[in-house]
Design an enzyme around this catalytic site. Sequence first.
Site, mmCIF file in Angstrom:
data_model
loop_
_atom_site.group_PDB
_atom_site.id
_atom_site.type_symbol
_atom_site.label_atom_id
_atom_site.label_comp_id
_atom_site.label_asym_id
_atom_site.label_seq_id
_atom_site.Cartn_x
_atom_site.Cartn_y
_atom_site.Cartn_z
ATOM 1 N N CYS A 42 15.919 20.095 67.395
ATOM 2 C CA CYS A 42 17.123 19.301 67.670
ATOM 3 C C CYS A 42 17.690 19.524 69.075
ATOM 4 O O CYS A 42 18.591 18.793 69.499
ATOM 5 C CB CYS A 42 18.183 19.596 66.624
ATOM 6 S SG CYS A 42 17.672 19.127 64.947
ATOM 7 N N HIS A 73 24.825 17.474 69.077
ATOM 8 C CA HIS A 73 23.733 17.045 68.204
ATOM 9 C C HIS A 73 24.300 16.670 66.841
ATOM 10 O O HIS A 73 25.141 17.370 66.280
ATOM 11 C CB HIS A 73 22.713 18.173 68.059
ATOM 12 C CG HIS A 73 21.774 17.993 66.916
ATOM 13 N ND1 HIS A 73 20.945 16.898 66.808
ATOM 14 C CD2 HIS A 73 21.558 18.753 65.807
ATOM 15 C CE1 HIS A 73 20.253 16.994 65.689
ATOM 16 N NE2 HIS A 73 20.604 18.115 65.064
ATOM 17 N N ASN A 110 20.406 12.632 60.737
ATOM 18 C CA ASN A 110 19.914 13.542 61.769
ATOM 19 C C ASN A 110 18.548 13.060 62.235
ATOM 20 O O ASN A 110 17.544 13.224 61.535
ATOM 21 C CB ASN A 110 19.824 14.962 61.195
ATOM 22 C CG ASN A 110 19.354 15.980 62.222
ATOM 23 O OD1 ASN A 110 18.957 15.623 63.327
ATOM 24 N ND2 ASN A 110 19.379 17.244 61.845
#
Length: 346
Positions: free
Chosen positions: A130, A271, A301
């Site tokens: 990520c 993020h 996500n």
Amino acid sequence: MVSERQRRPTRTAPRAGGRPTTIRSLATYVPPRVLTNADLEKMVETSDEWILQRTGIRERHVVDPGVATSDLGGAAAAKAIERAGLTPEDIGVVIVGTVTPDMLFPSTACLIQHKIGAPYAWGFDLSAACSAFTYSLTVASQLVATGAHDHALVVGADVMSSIIDYQDRSTCVLFGDGAGAVVVSAAGDGDGRIIDFEHEIDGSGGPALCMPAGGSLRPPSHQTIDQRMHYVKQDGATVFKFAVRKTEEIARRVLDRNGLAANDLDLFVSHQANRRIIRSAAEKLGVAEDKVIINIERFGNTTAATIPLALNDAVCGGRLKKGDLVLLASVGAGFTVGAVLLRWGF
């Protein structure tokens, strides 16, 4: 006893040397098919209310069979180059942040370079989960700053649905597919600036978020397949605590070094892993709620794509304008941690 702060190599000034760099353009792409919480209710024991309360996600985009990371990344990359007023021939290097490459080799960067027709570019994949976009953006900026290239293409793209176990309700509700791309160029007068960055890794957290099989340690076998080891495995509580703490720490480190406070920011782009993580970290940092972008509700996500997708929503929604001071922050599997401070250029 020597504290962690005393042991850590310190830097008291922003990165210096080389020419200034800027994000010249931004583009994103998500596959058209949408997977809603209602759809997931039919697949695993879960509910829209449970997912929304714990994660902030209502829906996510997922690819159709046969659509790969290079397809998503290539679409975003071509659009970013066009928006920069450039041609693929102008790109000197292609850096692809991804944890879901089309295959182990060749790299997804090679596949995207071929798909967009960038004959003079070299490139590589960067695996930081990520944090892959912030890491890739930093590497591209440094390559342009040295004068090695005038224009670098950064792609953050992942097809997370390819490594998600849709029998595991703790992970399958979290992830979606998507891509974002930016062109990083040498900055001229009046352009934005990539000001500073900070990154770190903590390998002790590796077991908390990983895909156990498929590499050299556990090559594919009947056993690894039967044990469903080719899917994402996560210790949610450990990841949550680490992400909140480290997002705040890495962001504060960059702000302090540049003589800035949280209220100097025009936008904080974290993020997009979990709405509660973002809000908790922003509160600890002291960033006002109206300066925090959260779009996880529509995308889930998307790993390396979350930050460019959030930036794009901020631009389209009028929340990000030329001259705005922006802080990007990320925490990912590994663990990886990153932050990039920049002045928006368009």
